[in-house]
Design an enzyme around this catalytic site. Sequence first.
Site, PDB file in Angstrom:
ATOM      1  N   HIS A 362       0.788  -1.311   0.146  1.00  0.00           N
ATOM      2  CA  HIS A 362      -0.146  -0.079  -0.032  1.00  0.00           C
ATOM      3  C   HIS A 362       0.904   1.326  -0.032  1.00  0.00           C
ATOM      4  O   HIS A 362       0.396   2.461  -0.003  1.00  0.00           O
ATOM      5  CB  HIS A 362      -1.031  -0.154   1.218  1.00  0.00           C
ATOM      6  CG  HIS A 362      -0.193   0.348   2.487  1.00  0.00           C
ATOM      7  ND1 HIS A 362      -0.176  -0.435   3.435  1.00  0.00           N
ATOM      8  CD2 HIS A 362      -0.223   1.590   3.106  1.00  0.00           C
ATOM      9  CE1 HIS A 362       0.262  -0.077   4.504  1.00  0.00           C
ATOM     10  NE2 HIS A 362       0.328   1.416   4.408  1.00  0.00           N
ATOM     11  N   ASP A 411      -0.034  -7.701   2.028  1.00  0.00           N
ATOM     12  CA  ASP A 411       0.343  -6.185   1.829  1.00  0.00           C
ATOM     13  C   ASP A 411       2.014  -6.301   1.607  1.00  0.00           C
ATOM     14  O   ASP A 411       2.755  -5.961   2.837  1.00  0.00           O
ATOM     15  CB  ASP A 411       0.052  -5.380   2.993  1.00  0.00           C
ATOM     16  CG  ASP A 411       0.202  -3.963   2.756  1.00  0.00           C
ATOM     17  OD1 ASP A 411       0.481  -3.514   1.806  1.00  0.00           O
ATOM     18  OD2 ASP A 411      -0.025  -3.434   3.948  1.00  0.00           O
ATOM     19  N   SER A 509       4.386   2.873   8.199  1.00  0.00           N
ATOM     20  CA  SER A 509       3.806   1.886   7.226  1.00  0.00           C
ATOM     21  C   SER A 509       4.862   1.509   6.372  1.00  0.00           C
ATOM     22  O   SER A 509       5.664   2.173   5.905  1.00  0.00           O
ATOM     23  CB  SER A 509       2.814   2.446   6.421  1.00  0.00           C
ATOM     24  OG  SER A 509       1.703   2.564   7.064  1.00  0.00           O
TER      25      SER A 509
END
Length: 560
Positions: A362, A411, A509
């Site tokens: 992502h 992910d 992230s």
Amino acid sequence: MFARMSDLHVLLLMALVGKTACGFSLMSLLESLDPDWTPDQYDYSYEDYNQEENTSSTLTHAENPDWYYTEDQADPCQPNPCEHGGDCLVHGSTFTCSCLAPFSGNKCQKVQNTCKDNPCGRGQCLITQSPPYYRCVCKHPYTGPSCSQVVPVCRPNPCQNGATCSRHKRRSKFTCACPDQFKGKFCEIGSDDCYVGDGYSYRGKMNRTVNQHACLYWNSHLLLQENYNMFMEDAETHGIGEHNFCRNPDADEKPWCFIKVTNDKVKWEYCDVSACSAQDVAYPEESPTEPSTKLPGFDSCGKTEIAERKIKRIYGGFKSTAGKHPWQASLQSSLPLTISMPQGHFCGGALIHPCWVLTAAHCTDIKTRHLKVVLGDQDLKKEEFHEQSFRVEKIFKYSHYNERDEIPHNDIALLKLKPVDGHCALESKYVKTVCLPDGSFPSGSECHISGWGVTETGKGSRQLLDAKVKLIANTLCNSRQLYDHMIDDSMICAGNLQKPGQDTCQGDSGGPLTCEKDGTYYVYGIVSWGLECGKRPGVYTQVTKFLNWIKATIKSESGF
């Protein structure tokens, strides 16, 4: 050097893990409590000293969420959560830390100010770990337990190495006339007292600055709120202890130290120490090697040159030591990604090969021409000598990556770096690869997360932060109290069960979740997403599920 003088009246920095799935940001919560709060402030806790204070602290049921008790817990004292040599005592599913003076706090992470009443008069008050938990270092010619007595300044001669002492009109002032090759207030510094490179390894005895100010001792009570002092993590590794010698723990230009300004305020200055000349440094002879057209991989993976001590201060939200996470990568955009997120750092990653960075899928919704990867970065707003920057040649997103209800599945992505001058990353103390896992780590294992704490609002720390979290079984993480069957087998959970909300939402992230075994670090997870930051564990991509894809992708693209 910005972090040395930061304002330290802040709660622990919390960062939102993942994209938009998180319900709220603790960054925003902190800002609402204190409008002057900025994410570059750090907390180094201390308390006023009280000899009668009960230094034990218990984490009670009220401090733990309901889900903490939904499954039998392992021994809360294994590993010992108490810092600075504190004893851990089990109380059911909780624990108490019995702290050694001068430490306190629920994990013995705070340093009590035993010098608050200024018992040292004309000297420095230093905090110690033996009764009465302070000692006075007197400024010559003052002496005695509280530095209140005066002796003749030149009898006996305080000057060393054959220097002569000259008394001034004021009885407390004197000058040492140093022979050639010696300097320092007492002529105690020889010509061989010099530093190599940036002085990171300097262990000499210079204790004055370029402006001839006296250095503070590293265990001075005035340094309790500074990022660098005797009670910091890895202090011994950086040559910091009960002395006032110049050091360079953050790999600045040269050795430095703190000095007292006025009203107990401190600042730092570079030290009056010289770089070693070529003849002072012995270099090993290099044997001739065959020229190579291909850069080999690093000698090893998962090794850091910053050793961990068994006695540590608390991790959550504190500035990380330079070189402690040498595989940490910063993904940076040359264009603003959103209205609220300006250009610059936006995600983390992990270097697993000189030309390959592992990150979250992502994080890769960006064109390669706008993407840059920076390795060895510590301060996002400062260009540091140990940084290495690369453009991205190609992005490889896992083919079955998808988002359902704003939750990312599978992910994971790989970034192939574009070589500079024929090579990708070069191994150094600040840039190393992390190992891919060759097996599973059990639930309860203590692992590490690191990053600059970027949230969905684009706010975060300029300094690299780190935290410790524990792996949590997916059966528990999928319980109704937590994620209610939202966790699939491509994910793992990690957080801090004993004190939820402190470490769980640290990191960026795409950044690495690393677990250590026998002194080697493995990238076991990738920061992916989470709900209700600080109340539920963070969710990470489970790297072991994608090992074949990682290895096959690198092999097909690199030819080995």
